[in-house]
Design a protein around this motif. Structure first.
Motif, PDB file in Angstrom:
ATOM      1  N   THR A 184       0.844  -1.198   0.000  1.00 32.55           N
ATOM      2  CA  THR A 184       0.000   0.000   0.000  1.00 32.55           C
ATOM      3  C   THR A 184       0.876   1.243   0.000  1.00 32.55           C
ATOM      4  O   THR A 184       0.613   2.204  -0.724  1.00 32.55           O
ATOM      5  CB  THR A 184      -0.928   0.006   1.238  1.00 32.55           C
ATOM      6  OG1 THR A 184      -1.715  -1.174   1.213  1.00 32.55           O
ATOM      7  CG2 THR A 184      -1.831   1.203   1.247  1.00 32.55           C
ATOM      8  N   GLU A 186      -2.468   7.534  -7.648  1.00 32.96           N
ATOM      9  CA  GLU A 186      -3.253   7.929  -8.809  1.00 32.96           C
ATOM     10  C   GLU A 186      -4.473   7.028  -8.970  1.00 32.96           C
ATOM     11  O   GLU A 186      -4.382   5.808  -8.868  1.00 32.96           O
ATOM     12  CB  GLU A 186      -2.359   7.825 -10.051  1.00 32.96           C
ATOM     13  CG  GLU A 186      -2.893   8.512 -11.264  1.00 32.96           C
ATOM     14  CD  GLU A 186      -1.850   8.550 -12.376  1.00 32.96           C
ATOM     15  OE1 GLU A 186      -2.116   9.230 -13.364  1.00 32.96           O
ATOM     16  OE2 GLU A 186      -0.799   7.901 -12.268  1.00 32.96           O
ATOM     17  N   THR A 187      -5.642   7.636  -9.201  1.00 29.57           N
ATOM     18  CA  THR A 187      -6.869   6.870  -9.433  1.00 29.57           C
ATOM     19  C   THR A 187      -7.478   7.280 -10.768  1.00 29.57           C
ATOM     20  O   THR A 187      -7.192   8.366 -11.295  1.00 29.57           O
ATOM     21  CB  THR A 187      -7.903   7.108  -8.313  1.00 29.57           C
ATOM     22  OG1 THR A 187      -8.219   8.497  -8.270  1.00 29.57           O
ATOM     23  CG2 THR A 187      -7.382   6.639  -6.965  1.00 29.57           C
ATOM     24  N   ASP A 209     -11.210   7.067 -13.306  1.00 29.11           N
ATOM     25  CA  ASP A 209     -12.638   6.767 -13.414  1.00 29.11           C
ATOM     26  C   ASP A 209     -12.832   5.488 -14.211  1.00 29.11           C
ATOM     27  O   ASP A 209     -12.004   5.133 -15.059  1.00 29.11           O
ATOM     28  CB  ASP A 209     -13.384   7.901 -14.122  1.00 29.11           C
ATOM     29  CG  ASP A 209     -13.456   9.167 -13.269  1.00 29.11           C
ATOM     30  OD1 ASP A 209     -13.425   9.055 -12.023  1.00 29.11           O
ATOM     31  OD2 ASP A 209     -13.550  10.258 -13.865  1.00 29.11           O
TER      32      ASP A 209
END
Length: 70
Positions: free
Chosen positions: A36, A42-43, A45
């Motif tokens: 982790t 960064e994510t 959609d």
């Protein structure tokens, strides 16, 4: 049993230890914490159309090619 020093293990060693000792909660927590901590924040959609899915697939292929080169 003396608990090994998880912080001194490589990722590969820690992963192997967790697999070999699935009931060792301390090892599992160390494993999750390590991965982790090193994960990208960064994510993205979720793709909403076939065109977006294709774009994501292209980006993934490009990233894989970059990793092969390095």
């Amino acid at each position: 049993m003396i608990e090994p020093e998880f912080s001194s293990m490589s990722k590969t060693e820690l992963r192997a230890f967790v697999i070999a000792h699935p009931d060792n909660k301390a090892a599992f927590r160390a494993f999750v914490d390590r991965f982790t901590y090193e994960a990208s924040p960064e994510t993205f959609d979720i793709p909403k159309s076939n065109a977006e899915i294709e774009e994501v697939e292209i980006l993934i292929r490009q990233k894989l090619e970059q990793l092969k080169m390095s």
